[in-house]
Design a protein around this motif. Structure first.
Motif, short mmCIF file in Angstrom:
data_model
loop_
_atom_site.label_atom_id
_atom_site.label_comp_id
_atom_site.label_asym_id
_atom_site.label_seq_id
_atom_site.Cartn_x
_atom_site.Cartn_y
_atom_site.Cartn_z
N PRO A 1 -9.22 -1.04 -2.31
CA PRO A 1 -9.63 -0.37 -3.56
C PRO A 1 -8.48 -0.21 -4.57
O PRO A 1 -8.70 -0.12 -5.75
CB PRO A 1 -10.13 0.99 -3.10
CG PRO A 1 -9.79 1.14 -1.66
CD PRO A 1 -9.42 -0.20 -1.12
N THR A 2 -7.25 -0.12 -4.09
CA THR A 2 -6.05 0.08 -4.92
C THR A 2 -6.16 1.31 -5.83
O THR A 2 -5.75 1.27 -6.99
CB THR A 2 -5.68 -1.17 -5.77
OG1 THR A 2 -6.64 -1.36 -6.82
CG2 THR A 2 -5.59 -2.42 -4.92
N GLY A 3 -6.69 2.39 -5.28
CA GLY A 3 -6.87 3.62 -6.05
C GLY A 3 -5.58 4.07 -6.72
O GLY A 3 -5.56 4.35 -7.93
N THR A 4 -4.50 4.16 -5.96
CA THR A 4 -3.23 4.60 -6.55
C THR A 4 -2.43 3.41 -7.06
O THR A 4 -1.81 3.49 -8.12
CB THR A 4 -2.37 5.35 -5.51
OG1 THR A 4 -3.21 6.16 -4.73
CG2 THR A 4 -1.33 6.19 -6.20
N THR B 1 -14.37 -0.06 10.68
CA THR B 1 -13.42 -0.47 9.64
C THR B 1 -12.57 0.75 9.30
O THR B 1 -12.82 1.84 9.79
CB THR B 1 -14.15 -0.88 8.34
OG1 THR B 1 -14.77 0.29 7.80
CG2 THR B 1 -15.20 -1.96 8.60
N ASN B 2 -11.61 0.55 8.43
CA ASN B 2 -10.82 1.67 7.89
C ASN B 2 -11.70 2.48 6.91
O ASN B 2 -12.84 2.10 6.67
CB ASN B 2 -9.57 1.09 7.22
CG ASN B 2 -9.94 0.36 5.94
OD1 ASN B 2 -11.00 -0.22 5.83
ND2 ASN B 2 -9.06 0.41 4.97
N PRO B 3 -11.16 3.55 6.30
CA PRO B 3 -12.01 4.44 5.51
C PRO B 3 -12.75 3.82 4.33
O PRO B 3 -13.87 4.23 4.03
CB PRO B 3 -11.02 5.50 5.00
CG PRO B 3 -9.99 5.57 6.06
CD PRO B 3 -9.83 4.15 6.55
N ASN C 1 0.83 -1.22 0.00
CA ASN C 1 0.00 0.00 0.00
C ASN C 1 0.86 1.27 0.00
O ASN C 1 2.04 1.26 0.35
CB ASN C 1 -1.03 0.00 1.14
CG ASN C 1 -0.48 -0.14 2.53
OD1 ASN C 1 -1.17 -0.59 3.44
ND2 ASN C 1 0.77 0.25 2.74
N SER C 2 0.22 2.36 -0.43
CA SER C 2 0.95 3.60 -0.67
C SER C 2 1.87 4.06 0.46
O SER C 2 3.01 4.45 0.20
CB SER C 2 -0.01 4.73 -1.02
OG SER C 2 -0.53 4.49 -2.29
N PRO C 3 1.42 4.04 1.73
CA PRO C 3 2.34 4.54 2.76
C PRO C 3 3.66 3.77 2.80
O PRO C 3 4.71 4.36 3.10
CB PRO C 3 1.54 4.36 4.07
CG PRO C 3 0.11 4.46 3.62
CD PRO C 3 0.08 3.77 2.27
#
Ligand code: UDP
Length: 573
Positions: A421-424, A271-273, A74-76
């Motif tokens: 979601p894997t947006g980025t 849950t998370n966002p 994930n991004s972070p």
């Protein structure tokens, strides 16, 4: 695969948001450097368990795992690994206790998390209702929604140093006395925009809806009933609000708690966002996704899933994510302690819809749903096997003996799979996001700073070029129509397979979510798309269907029902 093979759009995203910069804003690394940095930060953790571990070789294999775009964390993790901040998780849940001190302590902690690129989820269900007495002042409480506005403002102010928008999930139980105010709290466009909201639903409530009974509203302080409401009326209010602008979603609290790995640690309330990661208060989770397009092998007939490669990729990914738990620099001591006690990770997939295109299987078909089920069952089983193998070397997660798994194989991680979601990540991977159908084959993407990009789905491009049908004019036509279903120049066999989100009926969207959920420890991030013309009854049907099919929550979106949407269908400028 070499770095140069990473797509143009991916490079743009990485350069703009992910590469390390100096004080003047100049990049201090290139894309290869970014992946080297991440691999070099994560691999050395093996030394904690084996002092002779060849961590240089491991770093090379993690580098290859990421630059081949087979797997991305994930991004972070991409942004922060090996850098001073060192915060690597996307998902957090924080408690909101019913006192001024506790509320503002959580506002502060959320700000620290946002600054580091993480998203936070909260349940506001413990806060006393609007109008309840405040003993110390003799005044009255302003209720959960008013405090959500405070969190929202704090998020607005932090804005994560411009790299990542602070995302929040706000949850209120359906039996909280302020539930009506909560359902409508985002009714005005532009209100509480840094939150996704979901109503926490119970099985008892759903039964009351089905039987058209009243249900009890419960005072959060005394836990005693303070009123009654018609379950069906409340359900219709939720549906109406979601039909208007996509919110609130719903989550099924009892289901989250049925899968609560260590019930002795308390209840899961949030849950998370984006809804895919249920967590205990102060727990965090790092996610990662396998790019399914890269799991295809060319065969004489076309393409097939390479299950051997998928197995290897799952094992490497689990190893990587388990190391991330150790190397992670947690924003609070308590978050570190709670996270290390269960060692939850969330391995998921992206590019599922693109994979189906290569395989010639329509997303909205029984075959598509069956493949989803087979793939995720495989990933979940291999993921658990990999976590068991790690447990043999490194020990099970510390609370294993209190967990629901205590009588089975050891596990290194309390949870293993999550579908994000894997947006980025999907932009970097150059593939369709998560398990969503392709939204549109040719579309305009609004980037954070207002610029627009016109993009053509790479699989469609390849297919049309193969048949000599590709042209710019045709792409513009597709962008305008939004879907290719009615474009006569495109042969029927292509139109049948290249369906977009709006060609997929809400029922198929839901069936697909349920298929993935059956083999996912945590939850599935998925939006059920409706056309603008959809009725409230159709939305209600999907909510019921998701409940019956065992989903852990539902998010719907009716096209054109919000002022600004990130993805526009059929709008070319
Ligand atoms: N998230 C966040 N801010 C964002 C996007 C995501 O805090 O702008 C968090 C949130 O918890 C979300 C999770 O990251 O549920 C995963 O989102 P996604 O898969 O889109 O992230 P990616 O790793 O692709 O950037």
């Amino acid at each position: 695969m070499a770095i140069e093979d990473i797509g143009k759009n991916a490079l743009q995203v990485l350069e703009k948001r992910y590469l390390a910069k100096d004080a003047e804003g100049n990049h201090t690394e290139d894309v290869a450097g970014l992946f080297r940095r991440v691999a070099a930060a994560v691999a050395p953790e093996d030394r904690n368990y084996d002092e002779n571990a060849d961590t240089a070789a491991l770093a090379d294999s993690f580098y290859e795992l990421m630059t081949s775009l087979r797997f991305l964390p994930n991004s972070p993790t991409l942004m922060n690994a090996g850098r001073p901040l060192g915060q690597l998780s996307a998902c957090f849940v924080l408690p909101v206790e019913d006192s001024m001190e506790a509320i503002f302590e959580t506002v502060k902690n959320a700000a620290l998390i946002h600054k580091s690129g993480g998203g936070t989820g909260f349940s506001f269900s413990r806060l006393r209702q609007n109008g309840a007495p405040v003993n110390s002042t003799g005044g009255v409480a302003s209720g959960p929604v008013s405090f959500m506005r405070v969190f929202n403002m704090a998020t607005e102010a932090v804005k994560q140093g411009g790299t990542r928008r602070g995302a929040n999930m706000g949850i209120l139980r359906v039996d909280h006395p302020d539930i009506l105010e909560f359902i409508d709290c985002k009714k005005v466009n532009g209100d509480i925009t840094n939150f996704n909201i979901s109503v926490g639903i119970t099985e008892a409530f759903m039964q009351a809806v089905e039987e058209n009974r009243d249900y009890d509203l419960i005072d959060p302080q005394t836990r005693r009933p303070v009123g009654k409401r018609s379950a069906r009326e409340l359900f219709e209010k939720i549906v109406d609000a979601a039909w208007r602008n996509g919110e609130p979603g719903i989550i099924f609290l009892d289901r989250l708690n049925r899968d609560n790995v260590v019930p002795s640690q308390g209840e899961i309330e949030s849950t998370n966002p984006c809804g895919e990661q249920p967590l205990l208060p102060y727990e965090s989770c790092n996610l990662g996704s396998i790019n399914l397009v890269k799991m295809l092998a060319k065969t004489p007939e076309g393409y097939a899933v390479d299950y051997g490669l998928l197995r290897d990729t799952v094992r490497q990914a689990i190893h990587f994510l388990d190391n991330v738990i150790d190397v992670n620099n947690y924003p609070l001591e308590q978050i570190g302690a709670v996270t290390r006690a269960t060692r939850k990770i969330g391995l998921g997939v992206m590019g599922f819809a693109d994979m189906l295109l290569y395989l010639g299987v329509p997303y909205n078909s029984d075959e598509g749903v069956a493949l989803a089920e087979k793939l995720m069952a495989f990933i979940n089983a291999e993921g658990h096997a990999a976590s068991t193998a790690l447990a043999a070397q490194r020990g099970a997660f510390p609370l294993f003996a209190e967990s629901i798994y205590k009588d089975g194989d050891l596990l290194r991680n309390g949870t293993v799979t999550t579908i994000a979601p894997t947006g980025t990540l999907s932009m970097i991977g150059g593939c369709s996001s998560g398990v969503e159908p392709v939204f549109a084959y040719v579309y305009i993407r609004n980037i954070m700073d207002g610029t627009e990009m016109l993009e053509v789905n790479p699989v469609l491009r390849e297919k049309l070029q193969e048949r000599g049908l590709y042209s710019d004019a045709l792409m513009r036509k597709i962008a305008k129509e939004g879907t290719i279903a009615h474009i006569a120049e495109i042969p029927e066999d292509i139109r049948r397979v290249f369906v977009c989100a709006h060609d997929v009926s809400p029922v198929y969207h839901t069936r697909m979510q349920a298929a993935f959920q059956r083999h996912t420890d945590n939850a599935v991030s998925k939006t059920v798309n409706f056309p603008h013309s959809a009725t409230r009854e159709e939305v209600a049907e999907v909510y019921m269907l998701a409940y019956k099919m065992g989903c852990k929550g539902v998010t719907i979106y009716r096209d054109g029902s919000r002022d600004s949407q990130v993805l526009n269908i059929g709008s070319v400028k």
